[in-house]
Design an enzyme around this catalytic site. Structure first.
Site, short mmCIF file in Angstrom:
data_model
loop_
_atom_site.label_atom_id
_atom_site.label_comp_id
_atom_site.label_asym_id
_atom_site.label_seq_id
_atom_site.Cartn_x
_atom_site.Cartn_y
_atom_site.Cartn_z
N ARG A 76 0.85 -1.18 0.00
CA ARG A 76 0.00 0.00 0.00
C ARG A 76 0.89 1.24 0.00
NH1 ARG A 76 -2.19 3.18 4.57
NH2 ARG A 76 -3.68 4.57 3.56
N HIS A 120 -2.38 11.12 0.58
CA HIS A 120 -1.85 10.92 1.93
C HIS A 120 -1.23 12.24 2.37
CE1 HIS A 120 -0.50 7.57 4.84
NE2 HIS A 120 -0.15 8.71 5.41
N GLU A 165 -6.85 8.79 6.19
CA GLU A 165 -7.09 9.42 7.48
C GLU A 165 -7.52 10.88 7.41
OE1 GLU A 165 -3.74 8.90 10.02
OE2 GLU A 165 -3.81 6.73 9.89
N ASN A 288 -7.16 2.07 9.63
CA ASN A 288 -5.87 2.31 10.28
C ASN A 288 -6.13 2.39 11.77
OD1 ASN A 288 -4.86 2.61 7.72
ND2 ASN A 288 -4.21 4.74 7.96
N TYR A 290 -4.13 2.33 15.74
CA TYR A 290 -2.93 2.23 16.57
C TYR A 290 -3.28 2.06 18.04
CZ TYR A 290 -0.37 3.52 12.40
OH TYR A 290 0.14 3.52 11.13
N GLU A 355 -3.34 -0.06 8.07
CA GLU A 355 -2.17 0.36 8.85
C GLU A 355 -2.31 -0.11 10.28
OE1 GLU A 355 -1.01 4.54 9.07
OE2 GLU A 355 -1.32 4.73 6.91
#
Ligand code: GCO
Length: 448
Positions: A76, A120, A165, A288, A290, A355
């Site tokens: 990606r 991005h 994002e 994504n 985290y 991600e």
């Protein structure tokens, strides 16, 4: 216990143009807002910039070879809009198209599926000069760029995401001001939010008209929001933050409506067919993730609510929680919860985990190796959560590590290392870390 993944599960890694490519001023590339922002003293730690970064523009064949050597299935990456349209619109820069053409061919030759992100964060500076996302015209201009790209590559590429994002770059870029374009203004943020949604919808329509069976969607950074204390203020703030962070893009794009409080705030920007234009059939949600967000009420913040800033510790943390060198919590349960929320509240979508990863202070030891064993532990924990979600019915098609290689971590510059591959930013030498070999075994066994 061995953890196995479904057959055909797509294993890959992720990167983004500004963070790795370098070659900021060559072959006709135009300036993006990140070029401008990073060159403004005081914005980036140690005043670093990504003019060279990992020099992937020049070394991409080495990078593809490193992927091929561990049989990676997918890669990606994002397209620098300013390589294709140096001014955002108008004349196409052939050399920019050529670069992505060579990269895509190299991937295909090595059996690696290209997963493309169109945006991005590196908006052409020329468009920013006309207001950037505040300007409604930018939505159509984005869609023209999407169309040009797709016309050129739709015979080679099956999977495209519009944005990476949007919540992150619109909040940190227009409210907090620590990302490009470095603005702190709630009205600009709100208008941008709506125009980004619109740009997504227009682009999906234009790409779909070129090839119906493209896999199209958006990549969103989502995570459960938890109050940092039991005070009423923090609990209310958590709902507000969840609206801006998690719902502001997900809901209009995937459900066809804004949360009502947000719709109210956006009134003057929403024209009559906008929602219909935004709400297009998508083929997947790119997730994504985290960590979860610990939210506090903050009267001095333009949204009244916030999570920890870059490099701040999460609020209300108990001492026994493990943190990565970003100061981010290692909480695999939040990953599981986020995936299951998408399954349960968003019609059991196809999900690509686009991600996930961690930064640690990795270094090359005297024997030439990088023992990033904490990263391996992190992946085992997070992948166990993924597996549990799959067992509980989540429709997950693949997992992309952030990141293939160490790179420019935005306002934090180069010292936050997320890669499976270590980069020496002086010599540009690539050194696979232990986690790279872990990933190799994982791919080859389809589990660990
Ligand atoms: C993001 C981006 C990446 C980051 C990564 C680590 O999530 O901010 O997609 O560009 O580098 O997430 O912060």
């Amino acid at each position: 216990m061995k953890i196995n993944f479904p057959s055909n599960f797509l294993w890959g890694t992720a990167t983004s143009s500004y963070q790795i490519e370098g070659a900021a001023n060559i072959d006709g590339k135009g300036k993006s807002i990140w070029d401008t922002f990073a060159h403004t003293p005081g914005n980036i730690k140690n005043n670093e910039n990504a003019d060279v970064a990992a020099d992937h523009y020049r070394l991409f064949k080495d990078d593809v070879r490193l992927m091929a050597e561990i049989n990676m299935h997918a890669y990606r990456f994002s397209i620098a809009w300013t390589r294709i349209f140096p001014e955002g619109r108008g004349t196409v820069n052939q050399k920019g198209l050529d670069f992505y053409s060579k990269l895509i061919d190299e991937l295909l030759k090595n059996n690696i599926k290209p997963l493309v992100t169109l945006y991005h964060w590196d908006l052409p500076q020329k468009l920013q000069d006309k207001g950037g996302w505040l300007n409604r015209d930018t939505a159509k201009i984005f869609s023209d760029y999407a169309e040009t790209f797709t016309k050129k590559f739709s015979d080679k590429i099956d999977f495209i995401s519009t944005f990476n994002e949007p919540a992150v770059f619109s909040i940190h870029g227009n409210v907090d001001g620590y990302m490009a374009p470095g603005i702190k203004n709630k009205d600009i943020y709100l208008a941008s939010l709506h125009h980004i949604n619109l740009a997504h919808g227009y682009a999906i329509q234009s790409m779909r008209s070129i090839r119906k069976d493209l896999e199209l969607g958006c990549v969103l950074n989502l995570g459960p929001c938890v109050p940092c204390s039991d005070s009423e203020e923090d609990i209310n703030a958590t709902n507000i933050y969840d609206m801006y962070w998690n719902r502001a893009f997900l809901n209009p794009m995937y459900k066809g409506y804004y949360p009502s409080a947000l719709e109210n705030e956006l009134k003057k920007y929403i024209f009559s067919n906008d929602i219909k234009n935004i709400y297009q059939k998508c083929d997947y949600i790119g997730l994504n993730h985290y960590q979860h967000s610990r939210v506090k009420a903050d009267k001095n913040h333009l949204l009244g609510a916030r999570g920890a800033y870059y490099n701040e510790k999460p609020f209300g943390l108990s001492n026994d929680v493990e943190l990565t060198s970003m100061g981010w919590e290692v909480v695999p349960e939040a990953y599981y919860d986020q995936i299951m929320e998408l399954k349960n509240l968003y019609d059991d979508p196809i999900i690509y985990l686009t991600e996930n990863g961690c930064a640690y202070l990795d270094k090359i030891e005297n024997d030439g190796k990088v023992y990033d064993n904490k990263r391996v532990e992190y992946y085992k924990k997070y992948l166990s959560a993924v597996k549990k979600a799959i067992d509980d019915g989540a429709n997950i098609k693949g997992y992309m590590v952030w990141s293939l290689m160490d790179n420019f971590e935005w306002a934090l510059g180069f010292d936050k290392r997320f890669g499976l591959i270590h980069i020496d930013f002086y010599t540009l030498k690539r050194t696979p870390k232990n986690s790279y070999f872990f990933y190799k075994d994982l791919i080859n066994n389809n589990g660990f």
